[in-house]
Design a protein around this motif. Structure first.
Motif, PDB file in Angstrom:
ATOM      1  N   SER A 156       6.685  -7.731 -27.498  1.00 23.21           N
ATOM      2  CA  SER A 156       8.163  -7.782 -28.239  1.00 23.21           C
ATOM      3  C   SER A 156       9.296  -8.540 -29.358  1.00 23.21           C
ATOM      4  CB  SER A 156       8.733  -8.271 -26.762  1.00 23.21           C
ATOM      5  OG  SER A 156       8.181  -9.476 -26.689  1.00 23.21           O
TER       6      SER A 156
ATOM      7  N   GLY B 250      14.203  -7.173 -18.914  1.00 25.94           N
ATOM      8  CA  GLY B 250      13.706  -7.967 -19.333  1.00 25.94           C
ATOM      9  C   GLY B 250      13.648  -9.645 -18.382  1.00 25.94           C
TER      10      GLY B 250
ATOM     11  N   LYS C  35      11.260  -6.819 -32.108  1.00 31.01           N
ATOM     12  CA  LYS C  35      12.721  -7.122 -32.363  1.00 31.01           C
ATOM     13  C   LYS C  35      12.673  -7.984 -33.362  1.00 31.01           C
ATOM     14  CE  LYS C  35      13.459  -8.268 -28.055  1.00 31.01           C
ATOM     15  NZ  LYS C  35      13.373  -9.866 -26.364  1.00 31.01           N
TER      16      LYS C  35
END
Length: 198
Positions: free
Chosen positions: A14, A62, A18
């Protein structure tokens, strides 16, 4: 470094995703609950899904599923995307926190609001661009929820509007989301450009 699907669990993918998919525009989503409680939350997984019909989308996943946005959108079928500018960045950050459903997040962020014209949702008064949307569908993808909304109303302040239906990015002064931080979007160039660094 090369990371295949089998090695994903050994890396915080993640963070790597990102960190590479940047800068991301921020959809500052305003909604209202069935009880009339105003809600405001930012989402940086946001883009245009279609231009015919004009459809915008943002993703909730999330820890963001703890926010009330998804439930409000499902219940009312309406939301507004407010553009985040440099002068609104601190208020946007305050609204990113998780508050109980009975809390008015416009008040928590110290953000002025006004009624939407096409949907029964408040919009951020100081934002230079508002996009009023009616829910098209919510698509579940793994643990995430992709929210698609059909554009039914568009507001733009005169100072950021240019002739021939253009938005002046220098006057808009949007904020971009980086991995864990934010970025100014101030420098622009055209291509081809012989002055770019080698």
């Amino acid at each position: 470094m090369l990371i295949g699907e089998k090695e994903f669990q050994n890396h915080t993918m993640s963070k790597l995703i990102k960190g590479a998919v940047v800068p991301r525009p921020i959809a500052w989503i305003s909604t209202v609950s069935q009880e009339g409680i105003r809600n405001l939350a930012p989402f940086s997984f946001f883009t245009v899904a279609s231009m015919e019909p004009i459809t915008l989308c943002f993703s909730i996943g999330g820890a963001e599923t703890d926010k009330d946005t998804l439930e409000n959108v499902k219940q009312t079928g309406q939301f507004i995307i407010n553009v985040v500018t440099e002068t609104l960045a601190n208020q946007m950050h305050t609204s990113s926190k998780v508050y109980p459903p009975e809390v008015d997040e416009f008040n928590m962020a110290g953000t002025e609001w006004e009624d939407g014209d096409f949907v029964n949702v408040p919009r951020v008064k100081e934002s230079p661009v508002h996009m009023e949307c009616e829910l098209d569908r919510v698509i579940e993808i793994g643990e995430g929820h992709l929210v698609l909304g059909k554009l039914v109303g568009y507001h733009i302040q005169d100072e950021v509007y240019e002739e021939k239906d253009r938005v002046d990015p220098r006057q808009l002064k949007p904020v971009g989301r980086m991995a864990g931080n934010y970025s100014y979007i101030r420098d622009f160039f055209k291509l081809p450009n012989e002055d770019l660094p080698e």
